[in-house]
Write an enzyme that holds these catalytic residues in place. Structure first.
Site, PDB file in Angstrom:
ATOM      1  N   GLU A 105       0.867  -1.187   0.000  1.00  0.00           N
ATOM      2  CA  GLU A 105       0.000   0.000   0.000  1.00  0.00           C
ATOM      3  C   GLU A 105       0.900   1.232   0.000  1.00  0.00           C
ATOM      4  O   GLU A 105       1.884   1.279   0.739  1.00  0.00           O
ATOM      5  CB  GLU A 105      -0.903   0.004   1.237  1.00  0.00           C
ATOM      6  CG  GLU A 105      -1.711   1.282   1.412  1.00  0.00           C
ATOM      7  CD  GLU A 105      -2.543   1.291   2.698  1.00  0.00           C
ATOM      8  OE1 GLU A 105      -2.886   2.394   3.146  1.00  0.00           O
ATOM      9  OE2 GLU A 105      -2.825   0.211   3.254  1.00  0.00           O
ATOM     10  N   GLU A 110      -2.658  11.742   2.887  1.00  0.00           N
ATOM     11  CA  GLU A 110      -3.425  11.244   4.023  1.00  0.00           C
ATOM     12  C   GLU A 110      -3.212  12.125   5.237  1.00  0.00           C
ATOM     13  O   GLU A 110      -2.126  12.676   5.452  1.00  0.00           O
ATOM     14  CB  GLU A 110      -3.026   9.797   4.354  1.00  0.00           C
ATOM     15  CG  GLU A 110      -3.966   9.132   5.354  1.00  0.00           C
ATOM     16  CD  GLU A 110      -3.644   7.669   5.613  1.00  0.00           C
ATOM     17  OE1 GLU A 110      -4.548   6.941   6.050  1.00  0.00           O
ATOM     18  OE2 GLU A 110      -2.484   7.270   5.390  1.00  0.00           O
TER      19      GLU A 110
END
Length: 303
Positions: A105, A110
């Site tokens: 990932e 974020e």
């Protein structure tokens, strides 16, 4: 390239339970469109919102999409005008393989709540690490947060993150400058790197759709191949946008302060004891919880 009126045609809408335990219900494409959670605005940009009904008792409708196209290696360029921000929000733009964490990932954008500095992170199988915790040694402008071990199972799913030094790389500060471009290069020889370019300083080669990463200067974050060989830890990724609410991170730090942008905790700022209570009872407070995206481009090297 995903842009303009056809933006949503290249994505699948994820409708499962939120793996990060947020209080959201991800909607299918038809339901999201009918509820005005997705749209193409007058500027030709794609908008993805969360539900702002004044009060709810359960989960709020939200949107998570992933590209139908999968890729191994390449360059992902995302141009956004606005990202979700505010107490209770947890937006992300990331890439992910079919089996987590075995196929890796890569979190490009974020953060949570009122944060103003982006955090880019990778999560992998054991064996992948940053070769150093020093920004100078890594050749990055950001700072390593948490540690150098990138293995999900060995870090309580945290992986190895890098916080951007730019105070306008996330949240309300990003929105106030009209956003900008994030670029992620995934190269087996060099490793993985993430750059952020504010709206006023997007390289001409990106605008011309002929990106030249070697000319971009110091990345915000990087995971060199010497410590983590991409060919071993990352395969078959799709790009993903989502906005969740509360959940493991935004809910978990509800009472915490001290991160850039979060000089005061959300509990203090809102006067509400828990993230869930705030989000369920204050739909109007989620007015800024939307993505507005100009384009997503995925480039791959000519074979």
């Amino acid at each position: 390239m995903q842009a303009g009126n056809s933006f949503f045609s290249g994505w699948n809408f994820f409708t499962g339970a939120d793996p990060t335990n947020g209080i959201v219900q991800f909607m299918d494409q038809g339901s999201a469109q009918a509820a005005n959670l997705t749209s193409i605005n007058a500027a030709g940009n794609a908008v993805m919102r969360v539900d702002t009904t004044p009060q709810v008792t359960g989960n709020r409708p939200a949107v998570r999409i992933q590209t139908q196209y999968a890729f191994t290696g390449g360059l992902v360029v995302m141009d956004s005008v606005h990202m979700p921000t505010g107490c209770g929000t947890w937006p992300a733009f990331w890439t992910n393989g079919p089996t987590w964490p075995q196929t890796g990932e890569i979190d490009i954008v974020e953060g949570v709540n009122d944060y103003t500095n982006n955090q880019a992170t990778i999560h992998t199988n054991p064996g992948c690490a940053l070769p150093s915790g020093s920004a100078g040694a890594l050749g990055i402008s950001g700072s390593v947060v948490g540690g150098t071990d990138c293995a999900a199972v060995e870090t309580g799913n945290q992986g190895c993150g890098v916080r951007a030094s730019q105070t306008n790389s996330f949240g309300a500060a990003f929105n106030s400058i009209g956003g900008g471009v994030y670029a992620m290069r995934w190269d087996d020889d060099d490793g993985i790197a993430v750059w952020f370019f504010p709206r006023s300083s997007i390289p001409a080669d990106i605008t011309a759709r002929a990106p030249q990463p070697d000319s971009w200067g110091t990345p915000s974050a990087a995971w060199p191949a010497s410590g983590c060989n991409p060919a071993q830890f990352f395969q078959d990724h799709s790009a993903i946008f989502d906005t969740t609410l509360c959940g493991d991170w935004a809910g978990g730090v509800w009472t915490a302060s001290g991160i850039p942008g979060q000089e005061q905790s959300c509990a203090q700022r809102t006067g509400v004891a828990t993230c869930q209570q705030f989000v369920q009872q204050n739909g109007a407070a989620l007015a800024e919880a939307y993505w507005e995206v100009k384009s997503v481009q995925i480039y791959q090297a000519k074979s």
